[in-house]
Design a protein around this motif. Structure first.
Motif, mmCIF file in Angstrom:
data_model
loop_
_atom_site.group_PDB
_atom_site.id
_atom_site.type_symbol
_atom_site.label_atom_id
_atom_site.label_comp_id
_atom_site.label_asym_id
_atom_site.label_seq_id
_atom_site.Cartn_x
_atom_site.Cartn_y
_atom_site.Cartn_z
ATOM 1 N N TYR A 1 0.817 -1.207 0.000
ATOM 2 C CA TYR A 1 0.000 0.000 0.000
ATOM 3 C C TYR A 1 0.858 1.268 0.000
ATOM 4 O O TYR A 1 0.519 2.258 -0.644
ATOM 5 C CB TYR A 1 -0.947 0.008 1.208
ATOM 6 C CG TYR A 1 -1.807 1.239 1.280
ATOM 7 C CD1 TYR A 1 -2.909 1.383 0.452
ATOM 8 C CD2 TYR A 1 -1.504 2.268 2.160
ATOM 9 C CE1 TYR A 1 -3.696 2.523 0.494
ATOM 10 C CE2 TYR A 1 -2.282 3.414 2.217
ATOM 11 C CZ TYR A 1 -3.374 3.537 1.380
ATOM 12 O OH TYR A 1 -4.146 4.675 1.427
ATOM 13 N N LYS A 2 1.980 1.226 0.709
ATOM 14 C CA LYS A 2 2.853 2.396 0.783
ATOM 15 C C LYS A 2 3.333 2.827 -0.601
ATOM 16 O O LYS A 2 3.487 4.021 -0.863
ATOM 17 C CB LYS A 2 4.067 2.110 1.664
ATOM 18 C CG LYS A 2 3.765 2.097 3.136
ATOM 19 C CD LYS A 2 5.029 1.780 3.914
ATOM 20 C CE LYS A 2 4.767 1.647 5.394
ATOM 21 N NZ LYS A 2 5.998 1.281 6.127
ATOM 22 N N SER A 3 3.569 1.860 -1.477
ATOM 23 C CA SER A 3 4.082 2.208 -2.798
ATOM 24 C C SER A 3 2.971 2.480 -3.817
ATOM 25 O O SER A 3 3.102 3.347 -4.662
ATOM 26 C CB SER A 3 4.999 1.099 -3.326
ATOM 27 O OG SER A 3 4.266 -0.102 -3.454
ATOM 28 N N LYS A 4 1.851 1.760 -3.712
ATOM 29 C CA LYS A 4 0.798 1.883 -4.727
ATOM 30 C C LYS A 4 -0.329 2.838 -4.351
ATOM 31 O O LYS A 4 -1.003 3.360 -5.230
ATOM 32 C CB LYS A 4 0.200 0.512 -5.042
ATOM 33 C CG LYS A 4 1.180 -0.415 -5.715
ATOM 34 C CD LYS A 4 0.501 -1.679 -6.158
ATOM 35 C CE LYS A 4 1.489 -2.563 -6.882
ATOM 36 N NZ LYS A 4 0.862 -3.780 -7.381
ATOM 37 N N LYS A 5 -0.588 3.019 -3.057
ATOM 38 C CA LYS A 5 -1.681 3.870 -2.568
ATOM 39 C C LYS A 5 -3.029 3.474 -3.183
ATOM 40 O O LYS A 5 -3.837 4.310 -3.551
ATOM 41 C CB LYS A 5 -1.407 5.352 -2.862
ATOM 42 C CG LYS A 5 -0.136 5.881 -2.274
ATOM 43 C CD LYS A 5 -0.216 5.974 -0.776
ATOM 44 C CE LYS A 5 1.045 6.624 -0.229
ATOM 45 N NZ LYS A 5 1.234 6.429 1.159
ATOM 46 N N ASP A 6 -3.280 2.169 -3.279
ATOM 47 C CA ASP A 6 -4.527 1.656 -3.848
ATOM 48 C C ASP A 6 -5.564 1.480 -2.728
ATOM 49 O O ASP A 6 -5.299 0.811 -1.729
ATOM 50 C CB ASP A 6 -4.257 0.317 -4.536
ATOM 51 C CG ASP A 6 -5.452 -0.216 -5.288
ATOM 52 O OD1 ASP A 6 -6.501 0.467 -5.295
ATOM 53 O OD2 ASP A 6 -5.348 -1.310 -5.864
ATOM 54 N N ASP A 7 -6.730 2.077 -2.911
ATOM 55 C CA ASP A 7 -7.779 2.003 -1.888
ATOM 56 C C ASP A 7 -8.297 0.583 -1.685
ATOM 57 O O ASP A 7 -8.772 0.248 -0.597
ATOM 58 C CB ASP A 7 -8.946 2.928 -2.243
ATOM 59 C CG ASP A 7 -8.575 4.404 -2.070
ATOM 60 O OD1 ASP A 7 -7.650 4.683 -1.277
ATOM 61 O OD2 ASP A 7 -9.213 5.243 -2.718
ATOM 62 N N LYS A 8 -8.205 -0.250 -2.703
ATOM 63 C CA LYS A 8 -8.666 -1.640 -2.571
ATOM 64 C C LYS A 8 -7.806 -2.389 -1.557
ATOM 65 O O LYS A 8 -8.306 -3.199 -0.783
ATOM 66 C CB LYS A 8 -8.636 -2.349 -3.918
ATOM 67 C CG LYS A 8 -9.660 -1.819 -4.891
ATOM 68 C CD LYS A 8 -9.559 -2.504 -6.224
ATOM 69 C CE LYS A 8 -10.532 -1.891 -7.204
ATOM 70 N NZ LYS A 8 -10.397 -2.457 -8.544
ATOM 71 N N ILE A 9 -6.518 -2.101 -1.557
ATOM 72 C CA ILE A 9 -5.610 -2.737 -0.600
ATOM 73 C C ILE A 9 -5.949 -2.270 0.815
ATOM 74 O O ILE A 9 -5.964 -3.064 1.755
ATOM 75 C CB ILE A 9 -4.139 -2.430 -0.955
ATOM 76 C CG1 ILE A 9 -3.793 -3.058 -2.310
ATOM 77 C CG2 ILE A 9 -3.193 -2.953 0.125
ATOM 78 C CD1 ILE A 9 -2.425 -2.689 -2.843
ATOM 79 N N MET A 10 -6.266 -0.996 0.965
ATOM 80 C CA MET A 10 -6.645 -0.467 2.280
ATOM 81 C C MET A 10 -7.918 -1.144 2.776
ATOM 82 O O MET A 10 -8.029 -1.491 3.953
ATOM 83 C CB MET A 10 -6.846 1.051 2.210
ATOM 84 C CG MET A 10 -7.263 1.663 3.524
ATOM 85 S SD MET A 10 -6.129 1.354 4.908
ATOM 86 C CE MET A 10 -4.848 2.523 4.555
ATOM 87 N N ASP A 11 -8.875 -1.365 1.882
ATOM 88 C CA ASP A 11 -10.112 -2.039 2.267
ATOM 89 C C ASP A 11 -9.850 -3.465 2.741
ATOM 90 O O ASP A 11 -10.439 -3.919 3.721
ATOM 91 C CB ASP A 11 -11.109 -2.053 1.109
ATOM 92 C CG ASP A 11 -11.657 -0.675 0.793
ATOM 93 O OD1 ASP A 11 -11.621 0.198 1.688
ATOM 94 O OD2 ASP A 11 -12.111 -0.471 -0.351
ATOM 95 N N ILE A 12 -8.955 -4.166 2.061
ATOM 96 C CA ILE A 12 -8.596 -5.532 2.466
ATOM 97 C C ILE A 12 -7.957 -5.499 3.852
ATOM 98 O O ILE A 12 -8.286 -6.316 4.714
ATOM 99 C CB ILE A 12 -7.644 -6.188 1.436
ATOM 100 C CG1 ILE A 12 -8.360 -6.395 0.100
ATOM 101 C CG2 ILE A 12 -7.124 -7.523 1.960
ATOM 102 C CD1 ILE A 12 -7.436 -6.805 -1.035
ATOM 103 N N MET A 13 -7.059 -4.541 4.079
ATOM 104 C CA MET A 13 -6.399 -4.436 5.386
ATOM 105 C C MET A 13 -7.417 -4.153 6.486
ATOM 106 O O MET A 13 -7.316 -4.704 7.584
ATOM 107 C CB MET A 13 -5.330 -3.337 5.369
ATOM 108 C CG MET A 13 -4.101 -3.707 4.577
ATOM 109 S SD MET A 13 -2.683 -2.610 4.837
ATOM 110 C CE MET A 13 -3.335 -1.009 4.478
ATOM 111 N N LYS A 14 -8.402 -3.324 6.205
ATOM 112 C CA LYS A 14 -9.432 -3.021 7.208
ATOM 113 C C LYS A 14 -10.245 -4.260 7.550
ATOM 114 O O LYS A 14 -10.551 -4.516 8.718
ATOM 115 C CB LYS A 14 -10.357 -1.914 6.700
ATOM 116 C CG LYS A 14 -9.723 -0.551 6.700
ATOM 117 C CD LYS A 14 -10.678 0.487 6.149
ATOM 118 C CE LYS A 14 -10.034 1.857 6.102
ATOM 119 N NZ LYS A 14 -10.947 2.864 5.523
#
Length: 76
Positions: free
Chosen positions: A41-54
Motif C-alpha cells: 500500500y505504501k508504494s501503490k496507494k490503492d484504496d482496494k488494498i486499504m479495504d482488504i487491510m481493514k
C-alpha cells in the motif's frame, strides 16, 4: 499480487468452533498479511488494498477479543 490473493482466501476462512491454538494462528497470520499489504500500500496507494487491510483487521480484532475473554468485574 500473491499476497493479495492470499489475503482474500484468508478472509473466506471459517471462524466457527476454533481451538485456542487455531485462534492464535489466525491472529498471527492476519497480522503478517496486514503488515505485508501495508508495504504494498505504501508504494501503490490503492484504496482496494486499504479495504482488504481493514477487513483483515476486523477479523483479527474479533479473534483476539475471543482469546482474551471477558474480564470479571468485582465490587469490593
Amino acid at each position: 499480487m500473491d499476497l493479495i490473493n492470499e489475503a482474500l482466501e484468508f478472509e473466506q476462512r471459517k471462524l466457527k468452533s476454533l481451538s485456542t491454538s487455531d485462534r492464535i494462528e489466525i491472529s498471527r497470520k492476519a497480522k503478517a498479511l496486514i503488515l505485508g499489504l501495508n508495504e504494498i500500500y505504501k508504494s501503490k496507494k490503492d484504496d482496494k488494498i486499504m479495504d482488504i487491510m481493514k477487513r483483515l483487521t476486523a477479523i483479527k480484532r474479533k479473534v483476539e477479543k475471543r482469546l482474551k475473554g471477558k474480564h470479571l468485574v468485582t465490587n469490593i
